[in-house]
Motif scaffolding. Structure first.
Motif, mmCIF file in Angstrom:
data_model
loop_
_atom_site.group_PDB
_atom_site.id
_atom_site.type_symbol
_atom_site.label_atom_id
_atom_site.label_comp_id
_atom_site.label_asym_id
_atom_site.label_seq_id
_atom_site.Cartn_x
_atom_site.Cartn_y
_atom_site.Cartn_z
ATOM 1 N N PHE A 27 -8.695 -6.621 -0.822
ATOM 2 C CA PHE A 27 -9.471 -5.517 -1.436
ATOM 3 C C PHE A 27 -8.476 -4.430 -1.670
ATOM 4 C CE2 PHE A 27 -11.226 -1.118 -0.860
ATOM 5 C CZ PHE A 27 -12.033 -1.037 -1.785
ATOM 6 N N VAL A 28 -7.508 -4.034 -1.142
ATOM 7 C CA VAL A 28 -6.259 -3.136 -1.286
ATOM 8 C C VAL A 28 -5.364 -3.537 -2.427
ATOM 9 C CG1 VAL A 28 -4.195 -2.078 -0.160
ATOM 10 C CG2 VAL A 28 -6.326 -2.340 1.303
ATOM 11 N N PHE A 61 -6.139 -5.655 -4.909
ATOM 12 C CA PHE A 61 -6.946 -5.479 -6.271
ATOM 13 C C PHE A 61 -7.119 -4.034 -6.636
ATOM 14 C CE2 PHE A 61 -8.234 -10.005 -5.546
ATOM 15 C CZ PHE A 61 -7.347 -10.404 -6.696
ATOM 16 N N SER A 62 -7.365 -2.934 -5.490
ATOM 17 C CA SER A 62 -7.603 -1.808 -5.993
ATOM 18 C C SER A 62 -6.300 -1.073 -6.330
ATOM 19 C CB SER A 62 -8.037 -0.946 -4.602
ATOM 20 O OG SER A 62 -9.127 -1.357 -4.138
ATOM 21 N N LEU A 63 -5.237 -1.320 -5.949
ATOM 22 C CA LEU A 63 -3.942 -0.911 -6.305
ATOM 23 C C LEU A 63 -3.643 -1.305 -7.550
ATOM 24 C CD1 LEU A 63 -2.021 -1.072 -2.899
ATOM 25 C CD2 LEU A 63 -2.824 1.228 -4.066
ATOM 26 N N ALA A 122 -5.615 -2.388 -9.976
ATOM 27 C CA ALA A 122 -6.345 -1.316 -11.030
ATOM 28 C C ALA A 122 -6.044 -0.249 -11.339
ATOM 29 C CB ALA A 122 -7.882 -1.331 -10.665
ATOM 30 N N LYS A 123 -5.400 0.590 -10.140
ATOM 31 C CA LYS A 123 -5.048 1.943 -10.196
ATOM 32 C C LYS A 123 -3.746 2.050 -10.997
ATOM 33 C CE LYS A 123 -4.920 6.380 -9.720
ATOM 34 N NZ LYS A 123 -5.502 7.416 -10.367
ATOM 35 N N LEU A 136 0.714 -1.278 -0.015
ATOM 36 C CA LEU A 136 -0.035 0.107 -0.062
ATOM 37 C C LEU A 136 0.866 1.250 0.195
ATOM 38 C CD1 LEU A 136 -2.788 1.477 0.352
ATOM 39 C CD2 LEU A 136 -2.730 1.225 2.784
#
Length: 259
Positions: free
Chosen positions: A244-245, A247-249, A251-252, A32
């Motif tokens: 969640f963190v 996959f979000s990162l 994608a970004k 993160l």
């Protein structure tokens, strides 16, 4: 020191807090923190991003390590031996990291993120129970020192994200530690890897010290809270948050890489 808006500083401090918490419980706070720095400081060089990341992470990791050592059954002598090898490895990795551009870092981090996510998804028991107990031979200790310490230490100095998670996995597999003890041992080793890499980055002048000092306070708080939660509740509840963190990162970073 690049020009950074107050909004960016606040968001980076929040990321440091959550990263410290994740790192203390299951490892991988760099998953993160490092991408957050890449996204928040697009004008900074890769070496500055990596150096600032280490300056922040070492504070939270140290706080978590102290909390663990006070309450968890840690073999400090073994942890220090692995940590010294990791320190040397991380200094070597940091030396080579100086010539890496952020354009190279993004796809590497995405691959690491996807790999960690796949492992967590395929191993539902990860973070909830220790491996089967088995005698820890001298050969296993030497393997831990050379491969876990030196190998993962080099990776931490070179790139960094996921080091805490990799340490927990490797220590559990090689030394047959339960998760809490592996997490505690990983924190001691991680302090050493961060120290070695930070020393090299500081020598090269690649640390944004003012920003790192502010973020480090939040990372310390997150690390100490996370260590206490891991000791009292275990790590099962973190799996969903971690996925969640991750996959979000992914994608970004993928959007920024190919948009």
């Amino acid at each position: 020191m690049p020009d950074i808006s107050l909004t960016t500083v606040v968001l980076l401090c929040i990321a440091a807090l959550v990263a410290g918490w994740i790192d203390a419980v299951v490892g991988g706070g760099g998953l993160l923190l490092l991408p957050a720095l890449l996204l928040g400081l697009p004008q900074a060089g890769a070496a500055q991003i990596l150096g600032t990341n280490k300056a922040v992470a070492i504070v939270g990791t140290t706080g978590a390590a102290i909390t663990y050592v006070r309450k968890a059954p840690v073999q400090v002598k073994t942890a220090v031996r692995i940590g010294l090898a990791a320190l040397a490895g991380s200094m070597g990795g940091a030396f080579f990291a100086a010539g890496i551009s952020s354009d190279v870092l993004r796809p590497v981090i995405m691959v690491v993120l996807v790999g960690v996510a796949a492992f967590v998804m395929l191993r539902p028991s990860f973070g909830t129970q220790g491996e089967d107990k088995a005698p820890v031979t001298r050969a296993r200790i030497v393997t831990a020192i050379v491969l876990v310490g030196g190998g993962i230490g080099f990776y931490d100095g070179l790139f960094g994200p996921g080091t805490g998670t990799f340490l927990v996995l490797a220590l559990t597999a090689v030394l047959h530690l339960d998760l809490v003890t592996a997490s505690a041992t990983a924190k001691i080793v991680n302090v050493c890897t961060n120290a070695g890499a930070l020393a090299m980055f500081a020598y090269q002048g690649s640390v944004l010290w003012q920003l790192a000092a502010v973020m480090a306070v939040f990372n310390l708080a997150g690390g100490m809270i996370g260590a206490r939660m891991a000791l009292s509740k275990g790590s099962e509840f973190v799996r969903g948050v971690l996925l969640f963190v991750v996959f979000s990162l992914v994608a970004k970073l993928a959007f920024d890489q190919w948009s």
